[in-house]
Design a protein around this motif. Structure first.
Motif, short mmCIF file in Angstrom:
data_model
loop_
_atom_site.label_atom_id
_atom_site.label_comp_id
_atom_site.label_asym_id
_atom_site.label_seq_id
_atom_site.Cartn_x
_atom_site.Cartn_y
_atom_site.Cartn_z
N GLY A 249 0.78 -1.23 0.00
CA GLY A 249 0.00 0.00 0.00
C GLY A 249 0.81 1.28 0.00
O GLY A 249 0.25 2.38 0.11
N THR A 250 2.15 1.19 -0.14
CA THR A 250 2.99 2.39 -0.16
C THR A 250 3.11 2.98 -1.57
O THR A 250 3.55 4.12 -1.73
CB THR A 250 4.39 2.09 0.39
OG1 THR A 250 4.96 1.00 -0.36
CG2 THR A 250 4.33 1.72 1.86
N ILE A 251 2.75 2.20 -2.58
CA ILE A 251 2.73 2.68 -3.97
C ILE A 251 1.32 2.42 -4.51
O ILE A 251 0.80 1.30 -4.39
CB ILE A 251 3.79 1.97 -4.84
CG1 ILE A 251 5.20 2.27 -4.33
CG2 ILE A 251 3.66 2.40 -6.30
CD1 ILE A 251 6.29 1.50 -5.04
N ARG A 252 0.71 3.44 -5.09
CA ARG A 252 -0.66 3.29 -5.59
C ARG A 252 -0.72 2.46 -6.87
O ARG A 252 -1.55 1.56 -7.01
CB ARG A 252 -1.27 4.67 -5.86
CG ARG A 252 -1.47 5.54 -4.64
CD ARG A 252 -2.66 5.06 -3.80
NE ARG A 252 -2.92 5.97 -2.70
CZ ARG A 252 -3.75 7.01 -2.76
NH1 ARG A 252 -4.40 7.27 -3.89
NH2 ARG A 252 -3.92 7.80 -1.71
N ALA A 253 0.12 2.81 -7.85
CA ALA A 253 0.06 2.14 -9.16
C ALA A 253 1.32 2.44 -9.95
O ALA A 253 2.10 3.34 -9.60
CB ALA A 253 -1.18 2.60 -9.93
N SER A 254 1.51 1.70 -11.05
CA SER A 254 2.67 1.90 -11.91
C SER A 254 2.25 1.74 -13.37
O SER A 254 1.45 0.86 -13.70
CB SER A 254 3.76 0.88 -11.57
OG SER A 254 4.93 1.11 -12.33
N VAL A 255 2.79 2.59 -14.23
CA VAL A 255 2.60 2.46 -15.68
C VAL A 255 3.71 1.55 -16.20
O VAL A 255 4.89 1.86 -16.03
CB VAL A 255 2.64 3.82 -16.39
CG1 VAL A 255 2.49 3.65 -17.90
CG2 VAL A 255 1.56 4.74 -15.84
N VAL A 256 3.33 0.44 -16.83
CA VAL A 256 4.31 -0.61 -17.16
C VAL A 256 4.52 -0.72 -18.67
O VAL A 256 3.57 -0.85 -19.45
CB VAL A 256 3.85 -1.97 -16.60
CG1 VAL A 256 4.85 -3.07 -16.95
CG2 VAL A 256 3.67 -1.88 -15.08
N GLN A 257 5.78 -0.70 -19.07
CA GLN A 257 6.17 -0.93 -20.46
C GLN A 257 6.32 -2.44 -20.73
O GLN A 257 6.19 -3.25 -19.82
CB GLN A 257 7.50 -0.26 -20.76
CG GLN A 257 7.52 1.24 -20.53
CD GLN A 257 8.88 1.80 -20.85
OE1 GLN A 257 9.15 2.20 -21.97
NE2 GLN A 257 9.75 1.84 -19.86
N GLN A 258 6.67 -2.77 -21.98
CA GLN A 258 6.87 -4.17 -22.37
C GLN A 258 8.21 -4.32 -23.08
O GLN A 258 8.28 -4.40 -24.31
CB GLN A 258 5.72 -4.64 -23.26
CG GLN A 258 4.36 -4.54 -22.58
CD GLN A 258 3.25 -5.15 -23.40
OE1 GLN A 258 3.30 -6.32 -23.77
NE2 GLN A 258 2.25 -4.36 -23.69
N PRO A 259 9.31 -4.35 -22.32
CA PRO A 259 10.64 -4.35 -22.92
C PRO A 259 10.95 -5.58 -23.78
O PRO A 259 11.66 -5.48 -24.78
CB PRO A 259 11.58 -4.26 -21.71
CG PRO A 259 10.77 -4.77 -20.57
CD PRO A 259 9.36 -4.35 -20.85
N GLN A 260 10.44 -6.74 -23.38
CA GLN A 260 10.70 -7.93 -24.19
C GLN A 260 10.07 -7.78 -25.57
O GLN A 260 10.66 -8.16 -26.58
CB GLN A 260 10.17 -9.18 -23.48
CG GLN A 260 10.59 -10.47 -24.19
CD GLN A 260 10.45 -11.69 -23.30
OE1 GLN A 260 10.41 -11.59 -22.07
NE2 GLN A 260 10.40 -12.86 -23.91
N GLU A 261 8.89 -7.20 -25.60
CA GLU A 261 8.22 -6.95 -26.88
C GLU A 261 8.98 -5.90 -27.70
O GLU A 261 9.06 -6.00 -28.93
CB GLU A 261 6.79 -6.48 -26.62
CG GLU A 261 5.96 -6.28 -27.86
CD GLU A 261 5.67 -7.56 -28.63
OE1 GLU A 261 5.23 -7.46 -29.79
OE2 GLU A 261 5.87 -8.66 -28.07
N ILE A 262 9.57 -4.92 -27.02
CA ILE A 262 10.37 -3.91 -27.73
C ILE A 262 11.55 -4.58 -28.44
O ILE A 262 11.82 -4.31 -29.62
CB ILE A 262 10.87 -2.83 -26.75
CG1 ILE A 262 9.69 -1.98 -26.25
CG2 ILE A 262 11.93 -1.93 -27.42
CD1 ILE A 262 10.06 -1.01 -25.14
N GLY A 263 12.25 -5.47 -27.73
CA GLY A 263 13.38 -6.18 -28.35
C GLY A 263 12.94 -7.04 -29.51
O GLY A 263 13.57 -7.03 -30.58
N ALA A 264 11.86 -7.80 -29.33
CA ALA A 264 11.38 -8.70 -30.38
C ALA A 264 10.92 -7.91 -31.61
O ALA A 264 11.27 -8.25 -32.75
CB ALA A 264 10.26 -9.57 -29.84
#
Length: 331
Positions: free
Chosen positions: A276-291
């Motif tokens: 509960g110390t972090i509300r949320a995170s915007v997540v990228q997709q690095p494996q997809e970037i490499g592929a």
């Protein structure tokens, strides 16, 4: 009688010569067949196309995941990835590695964009030598690169702004930690964030500081920021280690009720969301970037036209889907 003996001798000699000629022709045909087999084998076993991937930071979890996606795709498409990068974030070293990589004459280059003239010149130098260049994670749109593969960073920043607006009350004072003041992707995320906040005039960014993608620096800057501006109610981090560092800085000044938002999916961020110390995170997709970057190269090698940008998606990680999403190391 003597004539008959000469005739038989000549006939025997002729037969011997014929046998030698037959054996010679048979050997020649066999050699020709072996040569043909070797040529065909060489055609079937062409060497891999050599691709150099230059990361922002060699052992950064995000870039290691990009490398994983690129290497797996390369193995399927007849390419081989060489992975280079500075030990710690250093744009000058990235530039040196780009210059060095061009001298090795690879078949292609995958690089992070850096907003400086020398970098653009080196990309042009590679293109002039017939070496295609694709930018990853951060673009270099003014250069001659073939395409950009990665997150739409302005859109990711805008999504972060919407998260903050949804979670906060009618007004809010915000502190921001960015990974680097020199990184174009960080500036684009900040631009997108500001565009979302522009719709809510009672929200204000009080201060912006750079962590240099360091958890320790994020913690130190957060502590200093909260001491200087005690009215701050929300803290936002735009690189992977920032949110975890922000939480440490908040604890150091014994503040409660600070809403913390982060970027990407690392274990420390997951723990913060679970606690509960972090509300949320915007997540990228690095494996997809490499592929996707390797698939773009394959399309180019097959004479296909590439789009100006190839965006990969993002998603929101929070308490509601924490158990559904597999952990992916990212920056």
């Amino acid at each position: 009688m003597r004539n008959k003996s000469w005739t038989l001798g000549l006939l025997g000699l002729f037969l011997i010569i014929c046998c030698v000629m037959v054996q010679f022709l048979a050997s020649t045909l066999k050699i020709d067949q072996l040569v043909q087999q070797m040529v065909q084998s060489g055609v079937q076993q062409k060497p891999y196309k050599h691709v150099v991937l230059i990361a922002q930071e060699l052992d950064n979890p995000f870039w290691r995941t990009v490398e994983k996606g690129a290497s797996e795709a390369a193995a399927r498409l007849g390419m081989k990835i060489d992975y280079w990068g500075p030990i710690r974030i250093n744009p000058a070293e990235q530039t040196n590695l780009l210059e060095k990589s061009i001298t090795t004459k690879p078949d292609a280059l995958l690089v992070q964009g850096i907003k400086e003239a020398q970098y653009d010149l080196l990309i042009s130098k590679a293109i002039d030598q017939g070496i295609p260049v694709i930018t990853l994670d951060a673009d270099e749109p003014a250069s001659r690169r073939l395409t950009y593969v990665g997150t739409d960073n302005r859109e990711a920043g805008r999504r972060m702004g919407e998260l903050v607006l949804e979670a906060a009350s009618e007004k809010g004072r915000i502190g921001v930690i960015i990974g680097s003041e020199l990184a174009e992707n960080q500036q684009q995320r900040l631009e997108g964030f500001r565009s979302a906040l522009a719709k809510a005039p009672l929200f204000e960014i009080i201060d912006i500081r750079s962590s240099n993608i360091s958890r320790i620096q994020a913690a130190k800057h957060t502590e200093a920021m909260l001491k200087q501006y005690p009215a701050i109610q929300t803290m936002v981090g735009f690189s992977s280690l920032d949110a975890a560092g922000i939480v440490e800085g908040v604890k150091a000044v014994h503040r409660e009720g600070i809403a913390v938002f982060g970027f990407d999916d690392i274990e420390a961020t997951r723990q913060g969301i679970a606690q509960g110390t972090i509300r949320a995170s915007v997540v990228q997709q690095p494996q997809e970037i490499g592929a996707q970057s390797v698939h773009m190269l394959d399309a180019y090698f097959h004479q296909n036209t590439l789009p100006a940008q190839q965006y990969t998606g993002t998603y929101i990680l929070d308490m509601s889907n924490l158990s559904d999403q597999a952990s992916t190391p990212t920056p």
